[in-house]
Write an enzyme that holds these catalytic residues in place. Structure first.
Site, PDB file in Angstrom:
ATOM      1  N   HIS A   1       0.837  -1.209   0.000  1.00  0.00           N
ATOM      2  CA  HIS A   1       0.000   0.000   0.000  1.00  0.00           C
ATOM      3  C   HIS A   1       0.872   1.259   0.000  1.00  0.00           C
ATOM      4  CE1 HIS A   1      -3.210  -2.695   1.384  1.00  0.00           C
ATOM      5  NE2 HIS A   1      -4.075  -1.699   1.267  1.00  0.00           N
TER       6      HIS A   1
ATOM      7  N   ASN B   1       8.241  -4.281   3.659  1.00  0.00           N
ATOM      8  CA  ASN B   1       6.849  -3.899   3.856  1.00  0.00           C
ATOM      9  C   ASN B   1       6.369  -4.208   5.263  1.00  0.00           C
ATOM     10  OD1 ASN B   1       4.163  -3.120   3.192  1.00  0.00           O
ATOM     11  ND2 ASN B   1       3.640  -5.216   2.647  1.00  0.00           N
TER      12      ASN B   1
END
Length: 253
Positions: free
Chosen positions: A111, A141
């Site tokens: 994201h 991440n």
């Protein structure tokens, strides 16, 4: 109201356009792409609490933009995560990422506007559009980048509101692909405090053992070829906002 309309007309006449969803940007102005290679096949997409500039060349966002408020974060804190990754229907098929691009790639769908910032189910579902994703090293991440996102939320709660720009950087000529999607070499997150009139950015290699750099907005702009906060004078882009220190990611193996 009349003064606002006159101001908008003067800006339009000077070639300075407002964003389609100005509420997500400082003084309503989206970043301006200076690198001609990045400017091809771009499309602005507006969502409920964030906006992005999508690239049909990289098939990723070039940035996401959020006006991150303490009020929205309070709502987000009580919302469980529901994964709903999906291709963006507003984009042409030949310019968008598909679920198959990421399948068995070894990369996370990372994201840019984080799910953890989303205050309601509609916004959460929008955040899972692949137009808001980049291929991201999984260790990066889930550890370093997650820590940066949490630090920004903590700052926003303290400040009341922040403007946040998040995006990938594609540096060098030898770039990797997963399916049809370009893999960024680096990621950045810009934080601007309107209360302090200061900003700064984390700049991180897309790797599990990345060591985060803290840059001024001006320094980051020169690296990525984007005028990230065009409403600010050059001198203000050098005024550093204090960012929490982040530990380097863990080395694989």
């Amino acid at each position: 109201m009349l003064q606002q309309l006159i101001g908008a007309a003067l800006l339009a006449a000077s070639g300075l356009a407002f964003a389609s969803c100005p509420q997500h940007y400082v003084e309503g102005r989206a970043p301006e792409i200076r690198n001609e290679r990045l400017a091809k096949s771009t499309q602005e997409l507006c969502y409920k609490v964030f906006g992005i500039m999508h690239s049909g060349v990289t098939r990723t966002p070039l940035w996401s933009a959020e006006h991150l408020t303490a009020h929205n974060l309070a709502a987000a804190s009580g919302l469980s995560r529901e994964n709903s990754f999906h291709p963006e229907p507003r984009l042409p098929r030949q310019q968008r990422a598909e679920l198959a691009d990421y399948a068995r790639s070894g990369f996370d769908r990372g994201h840019m506007a984080p799910n953890g910032d989303m205050p309601d189910r509609e916004s959460q579902q929008q955040s899972f559009s692949l137009a808001n994703m980049v291929p991201q090293d999984s260790d990066n991440n889930r550890h370093l980048w997650s820590s940066i996102e949490q630090a920004v939320r903590k700052m926003a709660k303290k400040e009341g509101a922040l403007y946040v720009l998040t995006g990938p950087a594609f540096i060098g000529s030898e770039l990797q692909k997963v399916g049809n999607v370009l893999v960024p070499t680096h990621l950045y997150k810009v934080v601007y405090s309107p209360r302090q009139r200061a900003g700064a950015a984390w700049f991180v290699a897309n790797a599990g053992d990345a060591k985060p750099e803290v840059l001024s907005i001006a320094q980051l702009e020169s690296r990525i070829g984007i005028n990230l906060l065009p409403s600010l004078p050059a001198a203000q882009k050098e005024v550093m906002l204090r960012l929490p220190k982040m530990k380097a990611g863990k080395r694989k193996g």
